[in-house]
Each structure stands twice: as C-alpha cells, then as structure tokens.
Design a protein around this motif. Structure first.
Motif, PDB file in Angstrom:
ATOM      1  N   GLY A  84      47.913  16.072  41.830  1.00  0.00           N
ATOM      2  CA  GLY A  84      47.442  15.957  43.202  1.00  0.00           C
ATOM      3  C   GLY A  84      46.224  16.831  43.451  1.00  0.00           C
ATOM      4  O   GLY A  84      45.526  17.240  42.518  1.00  0.00           O
ATOM      5  N   THR A  85      45.984  17.135  44.757  1.00  0.00           N
ATOM      6  CA  THR A  85      44.829  17.944  45.148  1.00  0.00           C
ATOM      7  C   THR A  85      45.295  19.066  46.075  1.00  0.00           C
ATOM      8  O   THR A  85      46.125  18.861  46.957  1.00  0.00           O
ATOM      9  CB  THR A  85      43.779  17.088  45.878  1.00  0.00           C
ATOM     10  N   ALA A  86      44.752  20.235  45.868  1.00  0.00           N
ATOM     11  CA  ALA A  86      45.053  21.380  46.735  1.00  0.00           C
ATOM     12  C   ALA A  86      43.792  22.209  46.914  1.00  0.00           C
ATOM     13  O   ALA A  86      42.986  22.347  45.997  1.00  0.00           O
ATOM     14  CB  ALA A  86      46.164  22.230  46.143  1.00  0.00           C
ATOM     15  N   LYS A  87      43.646  22.767  48.129  1.00  0.00           N
ATOM     16  CA  LYS A  87      42.499  23.605  48.429  1.00  0.00           C
ATOM     17  C   LYS A  87      42.961  25.053  48.495  1.00  0.00           C
ATOM     18  O   LYS A  87      43.848  25.400  49.274  1.00  0.00           O
ATOM     19  CB  LYS A  87      41.876  23.186  49.756  1.00  0.00           C
ATOM     20  N   ILE A  88      42.353  25.883  47.679  1.00  0.00           N
ATOM     21  CA  ILE A  88      42.670  27.306  47.665  1.00  0.00           C
ATOM     22  C   ILE A  88      41.608  28.041  48.471  1.00  0.00           C
ATOM     23  O   ILE A  88      40.398  27.909  48.213  1.00  0.00           O
ATOM     24  CB  ILE A  88      42.722  27.856  46.231  1.00  0.00           C
ATOM     25  N   THR A  89      42.059  28.804  49.456  1.00  0.00           N
ATOM     26  CA  THR A  89      41.141  29.495  50.368  1.00  0.00           C
ATOM     27  C   THR A  89      41.354  30.998  50.271  1.00  0.00           C
ATOM     28  O   THR A  89      42.494  31.476  50.208  1.00  0.00           O
ATOM     29  CB  THR A  89      41.355  29.046  51.810  1.00  0.00           C
ATOM     30  N   ALA A  90      40.235  31.718  50.261  1.00  0.00           N
ATOM     31  CA  ALA A  90      40.245  33.179  50.295  1.00  0.00           C
ATOM     32  C   ALA A  90      39.631  33.636  51.614  1.00  0.00           C
ATOM     33  O   ALA A  90      38.570  33.134  52.026  1.00  0.00           O
ATOM     34  CB  ALA A  90      39.472  33.744  49.118  1.00  0.00           C
ATOM     35  N   LYS A  91      40.271  34.577  52.302  1.00  0.00           N
ATOM     36  CA  LYS A  91      39.760  35.099  53.577  1.00  0.00           C
ATOM     37  C   LYS A  91      39.785  36.620  53.559  1.00  0.00           C
ATOM     38  O   LYS A  91      40.701  37.235  53.009  1.00  0.00           O
ATOM     39  CB  LYS A  91      40.609  34.597  54.735  1.00  0.00           C
ATOM     40  N   LYS A  95      35.188  36.654  56.679  1.00  0.00           N
ATOM     41  CA  LYS A  95      34.572  35.650  55.819  1.00  0.00           C
ATOM     42  C   LYS A  95      35.650  34.780  55.172  1.00  0.00           C
ATOM     43  O   LYS A  95      36.825  35.174  55.077  1.00  0.00           O
ATOM     44  CB  LYS A  95      33.764  36.318  54.704  1.00  0.00           C
ATOM     45  N   SER A  96      35.265  33.628  54.677  1.00  0.00           N
ATOM     46  CA  SER A  96      36.184  32.757  53.943  1.00  0.00           C
ATOM     47  C   SER A  96      35.435  31.961  52.889  1.00  0.00           C
ATOM     48  O   SER A  96      34.231  31.707  53.030  1.00  0.00           O
ATOM     49  CB  SER A  96      36.911  31.798  54.897  1.00  0.00           C
ATOM     50  N   ALA A  97      36.151  31.609  51.826  1.00  0.00           N
ATOM     51  CA  ALA A  97      35.607  30.773  50.741  1.00  0.00           C
ATOM     52  C   ALA A  97      36.746  29.943  50.166  1.00  0.00           C
ATOM     53  O   ALA A  97      37.916  30.315  50.280  1.00  0.00           O
ATOM     54  CB  ALA A  97      34.977  31.635  49.663  1.00  0.00           C
ATOM     55  N   SER A  98      36.424  28.838  49.547  1.00  0.00           N
ATOM     56  CA  SER A  98      37.480  27.970  49.014  1.00  0.00           C
ATOM     57  C   SER A  98      36.997  27.180  47.802  1.00  0.00           C
ATOM     58  O   SER A  98      35.795  27.054  47.564  1.00  0.00           O
ATOM     59  CB  SER A  98      37.970  27.006  50.100  1.00  0.00           C
ATOM     60  N   TYR A  99      37.960  26.710  47.049  1.00  0.00           N
ATOM     61  CA  TYR A  99      37.681  25.760  45.969  1.00  0.00           C
ATOM     62  C   TYR A  99      38.814  24.751  45.911  1.00  0.00           C
ATOM     63  O   TYR A  99      39.926  25.017  46.391  1.00  0.00           O
ATOM     64  CB  TYR A  99      37.504  26.474  44.622  1.00  0.00           C
ATOM     65  N   THR A 100      38.530  23.602  45.349  1.00  0.00           N
ATOM     66  CA  THR A 100      39.509  22.514  45.290  1.00  0.00           C
ATOM     67  C   THR A 100      40.069  22.387  43.872  1.00  0.00           C
ATOM     68  O   THR A 100      39.316  22.370  42.896  1.00  0.00           O
ATOM     69  CB  THR A 100      38.874  21.178  45.704  1.00  0.00           C
ATOM     70  N   ILE A 101      41.386  22.309  43.788  1.00  0.00           N
ATOM     71  CA  ILE A 101      42.046  22.068  42.502  1.00  0.00           C
ATOM     72  C   ILE A 101      42.409  20.593  42.402  1.00  0.00           C
ATOM     73  O   ILE A 101      43.057  20.033  43.295  1.00  0.00           O
ATOM     74  CB  ILE A 101      43.322  22.909  42.368  1.00  0.00           C
ATOM     75  N   LYS A 102      41.950  19.994  41.314  1.00  0.00           N
ATOM     76  CA  LYS A 102      42.388  18.638  40.968  1.00  0.00           C
ATOM     77  C   LYS A 102      43.441  18.799  39.873  1.00  0.00           C
ATOM     78  O   LYS A 102      43.113  19.115  38.729  1.00  0.00           O
ATOM     79  CB  LYS A 102      41.232  17.793  40.479  1.00  0.00           C
ATOM     80  N   ALA A 103      44.673  18.612  40.217  1.00  0.00           N
ATOM     81  CA  ALA A 103      45.774  18.823  39.276  1.00  0.00           C
ATOM     82  C   ALA A 103      46.028  17.558  38.468  1.00  0.00           C
ATOM     83  O   ALA A 103      46.278  16.490  39.031  1.00  0.00           O
ATOM     84  CB  ALA A 103      47.033  19.241  40.021  1.00  0.00           C
ATOM     85  N   MET A 104      45.945  17.713  37.133  1.00  0.00           N
ATOM     86  CA  MET A 104      46.143  16.580  36.211  1.00  0.00           C
ATOM     87  C   MET A 104      47.506  16.680  35.544  1.00  0.00           C
ATOM     88  O   MET A 104      47.960  17.779  35.197  1.00  0.00           O
ATOM     89  CB  MET A 104      45.062  16.581  35.135  1.00  0.00           C
ATOM     90  N   PRO A 105      48.155  15.559  35.333  1.00  0.00           N
ATOM     91  CA  PRO A 105      49.436  15.586  34.616  1.00  0.00           C
ATOM     92  C   PRO A 105      49.223  15.947  33.140  1.00  0.00           C
ATOM     93  O   PRO A 105      48.103  15.898  32.636  1.00  0.00           O
ATOM     94  CB  PRO A 105      49.961  14.161  34.768  1.00  0.00           C
ATOM     95  N   VAL A 106      50.296  16.286  32.456  1.00  0.00           N
ATOM     96  CA  VAL A 106      50.230  16.664  31.038  1.00  0.00           C
ATOM     97  C   VAL A 106      51.142  15.747  30.235  1.00  0.00           C
ATOM     98  O   VAL A 106      52.274  15.477  30.653  1.00  0.00           O
ATOM     99  CB  VAL A 106      50.664  18.125  30.831  1.00  0.00           C
TER     100      VAL A 106
END
Length: 447
Positions: A84-91, A95-106
C-alpha cells in the motif's frame, strides 16, 4: 515621570527587543527536510529514516497509514507491514516535512536452484508477504523444464531453464527465480566390444544415470547379430560371420558395442587343434617356428570376450620347477599363437580372476631379485598388463612397478606394496584346472 519609573521602562523595552530579535533568528534559520520525497520499500523492511533538522531540537514522526507502515515517533524507525501507500511526516519547531512510502509485497522461493533428471518432477514453494494477490508461474524454456500453476516443475530434456514466480502488486510486479538444470541421461555398457562364435549367445547390460527411462536397443545388422530386449539388458544371438554394432539409446544419448561373429565354433577349433598332439608357434623375435607336445591344457579368459583362450603345456603334471605355457586364441576363425609365459614355484597355472589374467612369478639368484606379472590377450597377442620387480643394488633394495618391464619405474617400498596388494592379491588368484590332452577329456570339453 520620576527617574526610577523611566529606568524600569527602559529595561523592559530592551528585554522585549532582545526577545523579538531571538524569535526572528530561530524562525529564519530553522529547517526540516527528508533526502527523498518517495521511497519504495518491501514488506518486512525495518529502517530508520530521519529528517535533517536545522535549528530544531525536537522532531516527532507520524504515519498516515499505520496498517501499511508504522513509524517510531522519536527515532523515525519505519516498519513496513503490508502492500500500500503511507505518508511519513516529521514535525518540529513549527516546521514539517514528509515522504511517501510505496510498500511492495515480497515473494520468496524455498530454493534458488535445483538439478533434475529427465522426467523427474519437483514442487517449488513460494512464500508471499504483504498481499493476497495470485501467484503466476512461468518458465524461460518450457521445452527443457515446464512449470504448472501450482509451481510443480517437470524436467523434459537436458538443458537449463529459469522458473519465475511473480505477484502483481499495486506499485508494480515482484518476482523470485529458480535456476533449473536438467541432467541428460548417461548410458554405460558393460562391454564395448564382444566376440562370438556362430550360434553362440551373449548379453549386454546398460547402466543408466540421470534418467528413470529404460534404454532402447537396436542392431545394425540383424542377419549377423539378432537381439532380444528386456529393459536395460539384451541377449545377443550370433547368426553368421561378420560385424554388427549394438546400440543402447535414450533419445539422442547412446552407447555402442561392436560385436564380431566368427564363422567357426571355437570349441570345434580347439578340439581339432589339440587332436594333433603337437602345437606349432613362432616367436616374434627371430621369426622361427618351434613345436611342443601338448600334453595338458587350460581354458581361461584373458580378455572380455566370451571365447576363452587355450593355454597349452608340454607337461602332464607340475614339474616342481619352472614351467612354460603357450597361449593360443581364436582370431579370424583360426587358432593363432598369442605368446608364451613361464612361472616358478607354482603347481599349476595361476589365474587372476579379478583382472582376467595369467599371474606369473619368478626370482633370480645373485641379486636377490623377485618379480610378478599379469598377462592378458589384446588384439590376438599376449601382453604384459602389470609388472612388479624388486632387487638388491648394493645395500639398497630397489622397487619397480608399471604396466610392462620396459615402462616400470622406481617407486618407494610402500608404493610397491600398495601396487602388489591391488594387482597381485592372493585373494584374487586361483589355480587353473589342468586338463589332460586325451580324447575323452577333449570330447567332454568341446563336444
């Protein structure tokens, strides 16, 4: 306004200006960012990804979809849980910043490579994490190794193929591979050449490796040699003089045996030969012809043919000393002289059953020498097969071993002992059966 009040107001103004100056500095110099805006991570990945903070002491992390990816609020350590997809945010520090995780199956296979014989099968097991999507199996070379929808491999012919299991996820396809090596069959015959007399039978046996198939048989000329097949063994029947090639094969893999059929029956040839009472032979060196009275004889196999060799002695019993033996074989439908051998100190012809050879021994006076040799028949000639000799040279004992007297080389005592144990072991030797050359004995043996 009195002086005290003016001083207080001045100090308060200075403090406010100082505080205002500090806040502007922090706001202007603070920053918070990640090195990448998006990351593709596999399910099961555990990784600490921190934001770069400047002018900010405390940063807090959070995930927009904890079912897909969890993050430790303090350390930023991410645990990917499912596709799936999840957004990780730092605050922090406003201030704030974020990146998106694209989770792949194994997807993982239980093995990365396998070796199979032709017609063998093997079930592969694929473990998938992070998705319930259907697995898809494929082969890079189905003619060598095919694979079913459940991961069962079928080896078809010699070669290599790559089996791939793949799963289509939300962010792309993931796969795992297994290299399959299909070993081709190997066929070995117990004989590569065979001599039969007319109407005589023989057998060939095929040993097969890397295949569960039985060999198929064929003869190049059924008028000369006919065959009766039974799985990996065949019975040969010699029908008339000539040569034929017997082939055992599985697909394109084959092994052959050349069969020579002699016109005359060896028993009849030996009977007529011995009936004369005297044997004629010529030595290779000198080229002259000699004769000897054939008072007794032996029948022993000195090669892989089914026809035994005839060993003749001019004595009717053990002489108690050296004895000469003349060896004859059947070649091109005739009894031909192969060579002679002598031995000392034995009451009979000594035969090595393991190597199908005559074993002769001797000793020499003066130098304290002693030797042994094995003799076989090859291409109609009696040859030395193995040779060992030791003697005194001054105060030193010399040991020599080899295939022949001429090729023997000096070796250590232990090497000579190992050589003798292998080729001259008394367990492999037996006394030949001395037969008297009388009509009653000839009739019993050859008619």
């Amino acid at each position: 306004m009195d002086r005290k009040k003016k001083g207080f107001l001045r100090a308060l103004l200075i403090l406010c200006l100082f505080l205002m100056a500090g806040t502007v500095y922090a706001g202007n110099g603070a920053s918070l960012k990640f090195s990448k805006a998006a990351r593709t991570l596999k399910v099961g990945t555990v990784k600490t990804i921190k934001a770069t903070a400047k002018g900010i002491k405390k940063v807090k992390y959070s995930s927009s979809n904890r079912k897909v990816a969890e993050v430790d609020a303090v350390t930023g350590k991410v645990t990917v849980k499912k596709e799936g997809t999840a957004k990780i945010t730092a605050k922090g520090g406003g201030k704030s910043a974020s990146y998106t995780i694209k989770a792949m199956p194994v997807v993982k296979l239980n093995v990365s490579s396998v070796k199979l014989d032709v017609n063998a099968t093997r079930k592969l097991k694929a473990a998938v994490k992070g998705t319930s999507a259907k697995k898809k199996w494929s082969s890079s070379n189905p003619s060598v190794a095919s694979v079913s929808s459940s991961g069962k491999i079928k080896a078809k012919k010699a070669g290599t193929a790559t089996i791939t299991v793949s799963v289509k996820g939300k962010h792309g396809k993931v796969s795992a591979k297994c290299k399959v090596t299909v070993r081709g069959p190997k066929i070995t015959l117990n004989k590569t050449s065979l001599t039969l007399s007319k109407k005589q039978t023989g057998t060939l046996t095929a040993k097969v490796k890397n295949s569960s198939e039985n060999v198929k048989w064929k003869t190049s000329n059924s008028k000369i040699v006919s065959i009766s097949k039974k799985k990996n063994q065949v019975t040969l029947t010699a029908k008339k003089a000539g040569t034929a090639t017997i082939t055992a094969y599985i697909g394109k893999v084959k092994a052959v045996c050349k069969v020579t059929v002699q016109e005359a029956d060896w028993k009849g040839l030996y009977y007529d030969f011995l009936k004369k009472g005297e044997t004629s032979f010529s030595y290779k060196a000198g080229g002259y012809t000699s004769t000897a009275k054939a008072r007794s004889f032996y029948l022993v196999h000195l090669n892989d043919d089914t026809v035994p060799e005839l060993v003749v002695s001019s004595l009717s019993s053990n002489p108690g000393g050296p004895e000469n033996f003349w060896v004859f074989t059947v070649k091109n439908g005739k009894v031909t002289y192969a060579g002679n051998v002598s031995q000392k100190g034995r009451s009979n012809l000594c035969y090595n059953k393991k190597y199908k050879a005559i074993s002769s021994g001797w000793w020499t006076n003066g130098v304290g020498g002693a030797g042994e040799a094995l003799w076989k028949v090859k291409n109609g000639k009696l040859i030395q097969y193995k040779y060992a000799y030791d003697y005194n040279e001054g105060n030193k004992r010399i040991y020599k071993t080899g295939n022949t007297l001429e090729s023997a080389k000096k070796v250590s005592r232990s090497a000579a002992q190992s050589f003798s144990k292998k080729y001259f072991n008394v367990k492999d030797q037996k006394n030949g059966t001395r037969l008297q050359n009388t009509e009653s004995v000839r009739a019993k043996q050859f008619k």
